[in-house]
Enzyme design. Structure first.
Site, PDB file in Angstrom:
ATOM      1  N   LYS A  17       6.521 -17.529  -4.240  1.00  0.00           N
ATOM      2  CA  LYS A  17       5.884 -17.251  -2.951  1.00  0.00           C
ATOM      3  C   LYS A  17       5.865 -18.511  -2.082  1.00  0.00           C
ATOM      4  CE  LYS A  17       2.738 -13.474  -4.086  1.00  0.00           C
ATOM      5  NZ  LYS A  17       1.376 -13.020  -4.262  1.00  0.00           N
ATOM      6  N   THR A  67      -9.089 -10.707  -6.998  1.00  0.00           N
ATOM      7  CA  THR A  67     -10.161 -10.309  -7.932  1.00  0.00           C
ATOM      8  C   THR A  67      -9.899  -8.858  -8.342  1.00  0.00           C
ATOM      9  OG1 THR A  67     -11.484  -9.828  -5.952  1.00  0.00           O
ATOM     10  CG2 THR A  67     -12.011 -11.851  -7.128  1.00  0.00           C
ATOM     11  N   PHE A 134     -12.780  -9.615   5.991  1.00  0.00           N
ATOM     12  CA  PHE A 134     -12.798  -8.189   6.365  1.00  0.00           C
ATOM     13  C   PHE A 134     -11.446  -7.693   6.878  1.00  0.00           C
ATOM     14  CE2 PHE A 134     -17.184  -9.742   7.118  1.00  0.00           C
ATOM     15  CZ  PHE A 134     -17.830  -8.972   6.165  1.00  0.00           C
ATOM     16  N   GLU A 137      -5.100  -4.695   5.937  1.00  0.00           N
ATOM     17  CA  GLU A 137      -3.640  -4.815   5.881  1.00  0.00           C
ATOM     18  C   GLU A 137      -3.057  -3.957   6.993  1.00  0.00           C
ATOM     19  OE1 GLU A 137      -2.108  -4.289   1.864  1.00  0.00           O
ATOM     20  OE2 GLU A 137      -3.826  -5.404   1.103  1.00  0.00           O
ATOM     21  N   ALA A 240      -9.181  13.852   6.544  1.00  0.00           N
ATOM     22  CA  ALA A 240      -9.024  14.433   5.205  1.00  0.00           C
ATOM     23  C   ALA A 240      -7.567  14.300   4.764  1.00  0.00           C
ATOM     24  CB  ALA A 240      -9.427  15.903   5.249  1.00  0.00           C
ATOM     25  N   GLY A 241      -7.374  14.098   3.478  1.00  0.00           N
ATOM     26  CA  GLY A 241      -6.007  13.968   2.966  1.00  0.00           C
ATOM     27  C   GLY A 241      -6.034  13.558   1.508  1.00  0.00           C
ATOM     28  N   GLY A 245      -6.563   4.355  -1.349  1.00  0.00           N
ATOM     29  CA  GLY A 245      -5.934   3.638  -2.459  1.00  0.00           C
ATOM     30  C   GLY A 245      -5.907   2.171  -2.086  1.00  0.00           C
ATOM     31  N   CYS A 248      -8.014  -2.794  -2.577  1.00  0.00           N
ATOM     32  CA  CYS A 248      -9.428  -3.115  -2.308  1.00  0.00           C
ATOM     33  C   CYS A 248     -10.395  -1.985  -2.623  1.00  0.00           C
ATOM     34  CB  CYS A 248      -9.600  -3.564  -0.856  1.00  0.00           C
ATOM     35  SG  CYS A 248      -8.926  -5.205  -0.576  1.00  0.00           S
TER      36      CYS A 248
HETATM   37  N1  LIG Z   1      -5.718  -7.435   0.799  1.00  0.00           N
HETATM   38  C1  LIG Z   1      -6.703  -7.166   1.649  1.00  0.00           C
HETATM   39  O1  LIG Z   1      -6.581  -6.386   2.587  1.00  0.00           O
HETATM   40  C2  LIG Z   1      -8.054  -7.842   1.479  1.00  0.00           C
HETATM   41  C3  LIG Z   1      -9.018  -7.730   2.498  1.00  0.00           C
HETATM   42  C4  LIG Z   1     -10.259  -8.355   2.329  1.00  0.00           C
HETATM   43  C5  LIG Z   1     -10.538  -9.037   1.153  1.00  0.00           C
HETATM   44  N2  LIG Z   1      -9.594  -9.093   0.170  1.00  0.00           N
HETATM   45  C6  LIG Z   1      -9.929  -9.839  -1.048  1.00  0.00           C
HETATM   46  O2  LIG Z   1      -9.198 -11.056  -1.016  1.00  0.00           O
HETATM   47  C7  LIG Z   1      -8.810 -11.437  -2.331  1.00  0.00           C
HETATM   48  C8  LIG Z   1      -7.295 -11.592  -2.405  1.00  0.00           C
HETATM   49  O3  LIG Z   1      -6.706 -10.326  -2.163  1.00  0.00           O
HETATM   50  P1  LIG Z   1      -5.124 -10.167  -2.006  1.00  0.00           P
HETATM   51  O4  LIG Z   1      -4.876  -8.749  -1.701  1.00  0.00           O
HETATM   52  O5  LIG Z   1      -4.596 -11.222  -1.087  1.00  0.00           O
HETATM   53  O6  LIG Z   1      -4.663 -10.521  -3.504  1.00  0.00           O
HETATM   54  P2  LIG Z   1      -3.204 -10.860  -4.037  1.00  0.00           P
HETATM   55  O7  LIG Z   1      -3.262 -10.632  -5.513  1.00  0.00           O
HETATM   56  O8  LIG Z   1      -2.190 -10.171  -3.214  1.00  0.00           O
HETATM   57  O9  LIG Z   1      -3.016 -12.399  -3.759  1.00  0.00           O
HETATM   58  C9  LIG Z   1      -3.709 -13.393  -4.466  1.00  0.00           C
HETATM   59  C10 LIG Z   1      -2.860 -14.670  -4.514  1.00  0.00           C
HETATM   60  O10 LIG Z   1      -3.587 -15.657  -5.250  1.00  0.00           O
HETATM   61  C11 LIG Z   1      -2.653 -16.393  -6.028  1.00  0.00           C
HETATM   62  N3  LIG Z   1      -3.386 -17.048  -7.117  1.00  0.00           N
HETATM   63  C12 LIG Z   1      -3.951 -16.453  -8.212  1.00  0.00           C
HETATM   64  N4  LIG Z   1      -4.565 -17.381  -8.959  1.00  0.00           N
HETATM   65  C13 LIG Z   1      -4.410 -18.576  -8.346  1.00  0.00           C
HETATM   66  C14 LIG Z   1      -4.852 -19.899  -8.623  1.00  0.00           C
HETATM   67  N5  LIG Z   1      -5.603 -20.172  -9.679  1.00  0.00           N
HETATM   68  N6  LIG Z   1      -4.491 -20.875  -7.760  1.00  0.00           N
HETATM   69  C15 LIG Z   1      -3.740 -20.590  -6.667  1.00  0.00           C
HETATM   70  N7  LIG Z   1      -3.300 -19.370  -6.342  1.00  0.00           N
HETATM   71  C16 LIG Z   1      -3.646 -18.378  -7.181  1.00  0.00           C
HETATM   72  C17 LIG Z   1      -1.655 -15.367  -6.467  1.00  0.00           C
HETATM   73  O11 LIG Z   1      -0.439 -15.962  -6.858  1.00  0.00           O
HETATM   74  C18 LIG Z   1      -1.507 -14.507  -5.202  1.00  0.00           C
HETATM   75  O12 LIG Z   1      -0.484 -14.995  -4.366  1.00  0.00           O
HETATM   76  C19 LIG Z   1      -9.374 -10.354  -3.249  1.00  0.00           C
HETATM   77  O13 LIG Z   1     -10.636 -10.752  -3.718  1.00  0.00           O
HETATM   78  C20 LIG Z   1      -9.509  -9.147  -2.332  1.00  0.00           C
HETATM   79  O14 LIG Z   1     -10.474  -8.232  -2.795  1.00  0.00           O
HETATM   80  C21 LIG Z   1      -8.364  -8.546   0.329  1.00  0.00           C
END
Ligand SMILES: NC(=O)c1ccc[n+]([C@@H]2O[C@H](COP(=O)([O-])OP(=O)(O)OC[C@H]3O[C@@H](n4cnc5c(N)ncnc54)[C@H](O)[C@@H]3O)[C@@H](O)[C@H]2O)c1
Length: 423
Positions: A17, A67, A134, A137, A240-241, A245, A248
């Site tokens: 990445k 997480t 918040f 995507e 509705a649908g 998924g 989050c």
């Molecule tokens: N995706 C969303 O729309 C969204 C929105 C709000 C909050 N969140 C929260 O944000 C957090 C991340 O979500 P995401 O969808 O981006 O997850 P993701 O799994 O897509 O990305 C996480 C990234 O962290 C990296 N990573 C993991 N361990 C690491 C470490 N020790 N050091 C450095 N990099 C490390 C991974 O390689 C990965 O690139 C989660 O807690 C999620 O609930 C996500």
């Protein structure tokens, strides 16, 4: 952050990445992200690395690692958050503020600060704030540059200084009047999971109404329109649908239940179990309808699946209803072909046993039934009369209720939808 004028160093443990982002290629599809990278990389204000040591001069460290749901359990796996803190701690300085953004179980921040303190250089007081994320995507850039609110969870003797530092980081959006709320750690942690629990509840509420509509011969789309005019209810998230998924909502409501149970407040969130169950039932209902339309069995039937991503404008397939339904149809013996404008690669990696098409027409070729499962704009813009020619008995089941039944029926299709009466 770099576009807002900050100098940013982004650390990720995934070398592929980092390499891709350094070349200006986003490793995921998000509208506008490649353009933004192209705009910002030449300024030199954004660099990518796998090496935590390179973050040693930063004033603010955001922790945004995943997480996910723990395997075989409802609880969240916070090991990545603690691992990131452990790697970062030796590079902390007295001026540096660590800011948690990941969605975590309430109580994590307090533990994390102790963890940071243990690993910090001697004489350095670890500073931590919680600033839940918040973004949605598909709207990630807009939501980051102009979010609808900021929440800062702060604690301890540096709380005022921590708020001032975060205000500096977000000075751009804050000067345009963005609301900003300051609270304690547990409230800040809860805001995010509570928001997701509410959204999931709204979706499952209308999907429960869809079940009742199916039993009573009513139309859930008209019902939602009528409900939505009441501004105490609102029309948003009442579509509705096949339900929610993604990475989050499903894992966050499960983790919330698990954490409430640990806190002895399990009864308070018992309703979320039903929210999750309603959501799963809509996926099974979709397979039931497909089987019905195929004459009672899916064995040897051709099923076209429109959509693989969990939502449009994303290639994220985590807990995608579309792929779950595609897999269920396949396990009943159907020959399933999937088309998605952006998520083909990620879907194919995760589900190589499904067939994939390069176009809507190719996916629908000779299909016994077409399932509309992700609400991409491209699918709303299909000309049903043109598409009908590639099928013998054109049949579509709208799992998102975003296609126009009048248009599809008048073009010779048998059109069915979740929560709406068959004609
Ligand atoms: N995706 C969303 O729309 C969204 C929105 C709000 C909050 N969140 C929260 O944000 C957090 C991340 O979500 P995401 O969808 O981006 O997850 P993701 O799994 O897509 O990305 C996480 C990234 O962290 C990296 N990573 C993991 N361990 C690491 C470490 N020790 N050091 C450095 N990099 C490390 C991974 O390689 C990965 O690139 C989660 O807690 C999620 O609930 C996500």
């Amino acid at each position: 952050m770099a576009q807002l004028g900050h100098s940013v160093i982004a650390v990720d443990s995934d070398a592929a990445k980092v390499e891709s982002l350094s070349r200006g290629v986003a490793p995921l599809f998000e509208p506008g992200l490649d353009d933004l990278l192209a705009e910002v990389l030449p300024t030199g204000r954004l660099r990518f690395t796998t090496d935590y040591a390179q973050a040693c001069d930063a004033d603010v460290h955001f922790i945004c690692v995943g997480t996910p749901q723990r395997k075989g359990e409802n609880a969240a796996d916070t090991t990545y958050v603690f691992a990131a803190a452990e790697s970062l701690a030796p590079y902390l300085t007295a001026k540096a503020l660590v800011v948690g953004k990941s969605t975590v179980p309430v109580g994590t921040a307090a533990k994390l600060r102790d963890h940071l303190q243990q690993g910090a250089p001697e004489g350095v007081q670890a500073r931590l704030a919680w600033n839940p994320e918040f973004l949605r995507e598909g709207f990630a850039i807009q939501d980051t540059v102009a979010p609808n609110r900021f929440v800062y969870g702060v604690d301890g003797p540096t709380a005022d200084a921590d708020v001032a530092l975060l205000d500096e980081v977000y000075s751009g959006p804050l000067t345009s009047g963005m609301p900003r709320l300051v609270c304690d750690f547990p409230t800040a942690e809860l805001v995010k999971v509570a928001a997701n629990a509410f959204l999931a509840t709204k979706i499952s509420f209308i999907n429960a109404m869809a079940e009742v509509c199916e039993a009573a011969g009513a139309d859930v789309v008209l019902l939602a329109d009528a409900l939505g005019h009441d501004d105490r209810i609102g029309r948003k998230f009442l579509n509705a649908g096949v339900g929610f998924g993604g990475g989050c909502l499903p894992k966050d409501i499960r983790a919330f239940m698990a954490r409430a149970c640990e806190l002895g407040a399990d009864e308070a969130l018992e309703f979320l179990r039903e929210i999750d169950a309603i959501n799963r039932r809509r996926r099974s209902r979709m397979v039931d309808l497909a089987r019905e339309e195929c004459g009672g069995t899916l064995i040897g039937k051709r099923v076209a699946v429109l959509g693989a991503a969990f939502k449009p404008d994303s290639d994220d397939i985590r807990d995608s209803p579309a792929l779950d339904i595609a897999q269920a149809a396949r396990s009943e013996g159907a020959l399933v072909t999937v088309f998605d404008p952006k998520a083909r690669e990620s879907a194919q990696r995760a589900f190589p046993e499904l067939a994939y098409a390069d176009s809507i027409e190719e996916a629908c070729q000779r299909a016994d039934v077409v399932l509309h499962l992700t609400e991409w704009r491209q699918f709303r813009e299909i000309d049903p009369a043109k598409l009908a020619v590639v099928l013998a008995n054109p049949t579509i089941i709208d799992g998102r209720n975003t296609l126009d039944p009048v248009l599809w029926r008048s073009a010779g299709w048998s059109y069915r939808a979740l929560g709406r009466p068959p004609v």
